[in-house]
Design a protein around this motif. Structure first.
Motif, PDB file in Angstrom:
ATOM      1  N   ALA A  35       0.762  -1.045   0.151  1.00  0.00           N
ATOM      2  CA  ALA A  35       0.103  -0.010  -0.024  1.00  0.00           C
ATOM      3  C   ALA A  35       0.842   1.247   0.061  1.00  0.00           C
ATOM      4  O   ALA A  35       2.071   1.157   0.405  1.00  0.00           O
ATOM      5  CB  ALA A  35      -1.123   0.037   1.146  1.00  0.00           C
ATOM      6  N   PHE A  36       0.335   2.490  -0.467  1.00  0.00           N
ATOM      7  CA  PHE A  36       1.171   3.545  -0.535  1.00  0.00           C
ATOM      8  C   PHE A  36       0.294   4.743  -0.300  1.00  0.00           C
ATOM      9  O   PHE A  36      -1.156   4.587  -0.281  1.00  0.00           O
ATOM     10  CB  PHE A  36       1.964   3.507  -1.734  1.00  0.00           C
ATOM     11  CG  PHE A  36       1.336   3.740  -2.998  1.00  0.00           C
ATOM     12  CD1 PHE A  36       0.702   4.863  -3.693  1.00  0.00           C
ATOM     13  CD2 PHE A  36       1.053   2.402  -3.591  1.00  0.00           C
ATOM     14  CE1 PHE A  36      -0.185   4.869  -4.678  1.00  0.00           C
ATOM     15  CE2 PHE A  36       0.174   2.403  -4.876  1.00  0.00           C
ATOM     16  CZ  PHE A  36      -0.079   3.831  -5.544  1.00  0.00           C
ATOM     17  N   VAL A  37       0.770   5.953  -0.107  1.00  0.00           N
ATOM     18  CA  VAL A  37      -0.220   7.088  -0.071  1.00  0.00           C
ATOM     19  C   VAL A  37       0.286   8.162  -0.804  1.00  0.00           C
ATOM     20  O   VAL A  37       1.336   8.680  -1.123  1.00  0.00           O
ATOM     21  CB  VAL A  37      -0.040   7.781   1.422  1.00  0.00           C
ATOM     22  CG1 VAL A  37      -1.038   9.042   1.647  1.00  0.00           C
ATOM     23  CG2 VAL A  37      -0.535   6.696   2.596  1.00  0.00           C
ATOM     24  N   ARG A  38      -0.821   8.586  -1.709  1.00  0.00           N
ATOM     25  CA  ARG A  38      -0.589   9.355  -2.744  1.00  0.00           C
ATOM     26  C   ARG A  38      -0.947  10.944  -2.185  1.00  0.00           C
ATOM     27  O   ARG A  38      -1.943  10.935  -1.826  1.00  0.00           O
ATOM     28  CB  ARG A  38      -1.244   9.090  -3.865  1.00  0.00           C
ATOM     29  CG  ARG A  38      -1.064  10.015  -5.355  1.00  0.00           C
ATOM     30  CD  ARG A  38      -1.812   9.485  -6.404  1.00  0.00           C
ATOM     31  NE  ARG A  38      -1.554   8.233  -6.933  1.00  0.00           N
ATOM     32  CZ  ARG A  38      -2.507   7.320  -7.293  1.00  0.00           C
ATOM     33  NH1 ARG A  38      -3.416   7.525  -7.079  1.00  0.00           N
ATOM     34  NH2 ARG A  38      -1.915   5.885  -7.696  1.00  0.00           N
ATOM     35  N   THR A  39      -0.125  11.816  -2.357  1.00  0.00           N
ATOM     36  CA  THR A  39      -0.240  13.098  -1.929  1.00  0.00           C
ATOM     37  C   THR A  39      -0.293  14.222  -2.881  1.00  0.00           C
ATOM     38  O   THR A  39       0.744  14.075  -3.776  1.00  0.00           O
ATOM     39  CB  THR A  39       0.606  13.487  -0.488  1.00  0.00           C
ATOM     40  OG1 THR A  39       1.888  13.504  -0.916  1.00  0.00           O
ATOM     41  CG2 THR A  39       0.366  12.366   0.475  1.00  0.00           C
ATOM     42  N   LYS A  40      -1.006  15.406  -2.524  1.00  0.00           N
ATOM     43  CA  LYS A  40      -0.421  16.862  -3.152  1.00  0.00           C
ATOM     44  C   LYS A  40      -0.178  17.376  -2.070  1.00  0.00           C
ATOM     45  O   LYS A  40      -0.913  18.025  -1.316  1.00  0.00           O
ATOM     46  CB  LYS A  40      -1.707  17.201  -4.030  1.00  0.00           C
ATOM     47  CG  LYS A  40      -1.442  18.500  -4.690  1.00  0.00           C
ATOM     48  CD  LYS A  40      -2.494  18.823  -5.432  1.00  0.00           C
ATOM     49  CE  LYS A  40      -2.689  18.051  -6.602  1.00  0.00           C
ATOM     50  NZ  LYS A  40      -3.967  18.700  -7.619  1.00  0.00           N
ATOM     51  N   ILE A  41       1.208  17.873  -2.095  1.00  0.00           N
ATOM     52  CA  ILE A  41       1.601  19.086  -1.114  1.00  0.00           C
ATOM     53  C   ILE A  41       2.157  20.358  -1.631  1.00  0.00           C
ATOM     54  O   ILE A  41       2.484  20.334  -2.659  1.00  0.00           O
ATOM     55  CB  ILE A  41       2.785  18.300  -0.267  1.00  0.00           C
ATOM     56  CG1 ILE A  41       3.909  17.723  -1.101  1.00  0.00           C
ATOM     57  CG2 ILE A  41       2.361  17.116   0.571  1.00  0.00           C
ATOM     58  CD1 ILE A  41       5.037  17.296  -0.409  1.00  0.00           C
ATOM     59  N   LYS A  42       1.974  21.279  -0.900  1.00  0.00           N
ATOM     60  CA  LYS A  42       1.957  22.458  -1.249  1.00  0.00           C
ATOM     61  C   LYS A  42       3.294  23.110  -0.337  1.00  0.00           C
ATOM     62  O   LYS A  42       3.388  23.265   0.941  1.00  0.00           O
ATOM     63  CB  LYS A  42       0.803  23.454  -1.236  1.00  0.00           C
ATOM     64  CG  LYS A  42       1.055  24.962  -1.641  1.00  0.00           C
ATOM     65  CD  LYS A  42      -0.180  25.755  -1.534  1.00  0.00           C
ATOM     66  CE  LYS A  42      -0.281  26.596  -0.325  1.00  0.00           C
ATOM     67  NZ  LYS A  42      -1.493  27.237  -0.600  1.00  0.00           N
ATOM     68  N   ASN A  43       4.425  23.789  -0.873  1.00  0.00           N
ATOM     69  CA  ASN A  43       5.426  24.329  -0.265  1.00  0.00           C
ATOM     70  C   ASN A  43       4.937  25.822   0.355  1.00  0.00           C
ATOM     71  O   ASN A  43       4.108  26.610  -0.222  1.00  0.00           O
ATOM     72  CB  ASN A  43       6.505  24.861  -0.966  1.00  0.00           C
ATOM     73  CG  ASN A  43       7.894  25.480  -0.361  1.00  0.00           C
ATOM     74  OD1 ASN A  43       7.479  26.314   0.226  1.00  0.00           O
ATOM     75  ND2 ASN A  43       8.755  24.617  -0.482  1.00  0.00           N
ATOM     76  N   VAL A  44       4.838  25.867   1.928  1.00  0.00           N
ATOM     77  CA  VAL A  44       4.599  26.883   2.620  1.00  0.00           C
ATOM     78  C   VAL A  44       4.896  28.285   2.253  1.00  0.00           C
ATOM     79  O   VAL A  44       4.205  29.255   2.300  1.00  0.00           O
ATOM     80  CB  VAL A  44       4.438  26.464   4.129  1.00  0.00           C
ATOM     81  CG1 VAL A  44       3.912  27.659   4.861  1.00  0.00           C
ATOM     82  CG2 VAL A  44       3.714  25.435   4.471  1.00  0.00           C
ATOM     83  N   LEU A  45       6.312  28.329   2.022  1.00  0.00           N
ATOM     84  CA  LEU A  45       6.715  29.435   1.807  1.00  0.00           C
ATOM     85  C   LEU A  45       6.675  30.123   0.068  1.00  0.00           C
ATOM     86  O   LEU A  45       6.215  31.179   0.189  1.00  0.00           O
ATOM     87  CB  LEU A  45       8.146  29.484   2.079  1.00  0.00           C
ATOM     88  CG  LEU A  45       8.409  29.485   3.726  1.00  0.00           C
ATOM     89  CD1 LEU A  45       9.944  29.377   4.233  1.00  0.00           C
ATOM     90  CD2 LEU A  45       7.826  30.353   4.496  1.00  0.00           C
ATOM     91  N   SER A  46       6.804  28.906  -0.997  1.00  0.00           N
ATOM     92  CA  SER A  46       7.157  29.430  -2.319  1.00  0.00           C
ATOM     93  C   SER A  46       5.513  29.323  -2.735  1.00  0.00           C
ATOM     94  O   SER A  46       5.193  29.967  -3.842  1.00  0.00           O
ATOM     95  CB  SER A  46       7.895  28.604  -2.858  1.00  0.00           C
ATOM     96  OG  SER A  46       7.457  27.270  -2.827  1.00  0.00           O
ATOM     97  N   GLY A  47       4.744  28.389  -2.135  1.00  0.00           N
ATOM     98  CA  GLY A  47       3.452  28.212  -3.049  1.00  0.00           C
ATOM     99  C   GLY A  47       3.342  27.050  -3.964  1.00  0.00           C
ATOM    100  O   GLY A  47       2.473  26.688  -4.507  1.00  0.00           O
ATOM    101  N   LYS A  48       4.541  26.511  -4.251  1.00  0.00           N
ATOM    102  CA  LYS A  48       4.769  25.408  -5.359  1.00  0.00           C
ATOM    103  C   LYS A  48       3.914  24.209  -4.837  1.00  0.00           C
ATOM    104  O   LYS A  48       4.046  23.972  -3.554  1.00  0.00           O
ATOM    105  CB  LYS A  48       6.014  25.285  -5.524  1.00  0.00           C
ATOM    106  CG  LYS A  48       6.576  24.431  -6.555  1.00  0.00           C
ATOM    107  CD  LYS A  48       7.871  24.066  -6.585  1.00  0.00           C
ATOM    108  CE  LYS A  48       8.158  22.821  -7.415  1.00  0.00           C
ATOM    109  NZ  LYS A  48       9.680  22.447  -7.302  1.00  0.00           N
ATOM    110  N   THR A  49       3.184  23.408  -5.713  1.00  0.00           N
ATOM    111  CA  THR A  49       2.654  22.258  -5.489  1.00  0.00           C
ATOM    112  C   THR A  49       3.200  21.298  -6.104  1.00  0.00           C
ATOM    113  O   THR A  49       3.216  21.195  -7.410  1.00  0.00           O
ATOM    114  CB  THR A  49       0.984  22.741  -5.688  1.00  0.00           C
ATOM    115  OG1 THR A  49       0.436  23.708  -5.133  1.00  0.00           O
ATOM    116  CG2 THR A  49       0.114  21.301  -5.322  1.00  0.00           C
ATOM    117  N   VAL A  50       3.296  20.062  -5.451  1.00  0.00           N
ATOM    118  CA  VAL A  50       3.783  19.067  -6.197  1.00  0.00           C
ATOM    119  C   VAL A  50       3.028  17.685  -5.674  1.00  0.00           C
ATOM    120  O   VAL A  50       2.631  17.726  -4.718  1.00  0.00           O
ATOM    121  CB  VAL A  50       5.336  18.733  -5.427  1.00  0.00           C
ATOM    122  CG1 VAL A  50       6.208  19.875  -6.213  1.00  0.00           C
ATOM    123  CG2 VAL A  50       5.710  18.732  -4.466  1.00  0.00           C
TER     124      VAL A  50
END
Length: 187
Positions: A35-50
């Motif tokens: 099993a795995f966890v797929r996430t969308k995370i956002k850099n708090v300072l730059s706002g970049k989403t990956v």
């Protein structure tokens, strides 16, 4: 420390020396393999989403984030001034940190300001706010070339799409996350 099984929206992680906020997550159990966890995370300072994938049960470092109830007072140059509702301390937050939230900020509005080690990370608005339409063109009956919406400027200066029946001076409820019209507000 937490595991990937503890992930939830809004949790701030410390990954590779940078702070990342979980925007979306999904636990996946494929028919074959672990099993795995797929996430969308956002850099708090730059706002970049990956997009990032973690193995299930993997330990991740969480950051301590202090969320304080504050009130927006006014804009001072490029900075926004907020007041802590408990201690009455005022802080200046740069416009880059406030980001898109500035589109829907009204004076004396209650917000949540997130801190990490006394550094402001982001400003969180309520899910919906009520604003007055400061300008919109009159809607013509039968004009359906644009799916029944028209542009409207709100009292904060933000532009959104609203239904044709709305006029200047009407109060509307707006979703602060997407910037979209929710409903007309009648007092």
């Amino acid at each position: 420390m937490a595991t990937t099984n503890d992930l939830r929206n809004g949790l701030v992680l410390n990954l590779e020396g940078q702070l990342w906020q979980v925007v979306e997550f999904q636990h996946v159990k494929p028919g074959k393999g672990p099993a795995f966890v797929r996430t969308k995370i956002k850099n708090v300072l730059s706002g970049k989403t990956v997009d990032r994938t973690f193995n299930a049960g993997l330990k991740v470092d969480t950051a301590t984030v202090d969320r304080r109830d504050m009130q927006y007072l006014y804009k001072d140059g490029n900075d926004y001034v907020f007041m802590d509702v408990k201690s009455y301390d005022q802080i200046y937050v740069p416009g880059d940190t406030v980001g898109d939230a500035a589109r829907f900020l009204l004076e004396n509005q209650d917000v949540i300001v997130a801190f990490h080690d006394e550094t402001v990370l982001f400003v969180e608005l309520p899910a919906a706010v009520v604003l007055t339409v400061s300008h919109t063109e009159p809607g013509l009956q039968g004009d359906r070339s644009n799916a029944g919406t028209k542009p409207a400027t709100l009292e904060t200066g933000a532009e959104i799409q609203v239904p044709l029946f709305l006029n200047t001076g009407d109060r509307v409820k707006v979703d602060t996350r997407s910037g979209s019209y929710i409903s007309r507000v009648t007092d």
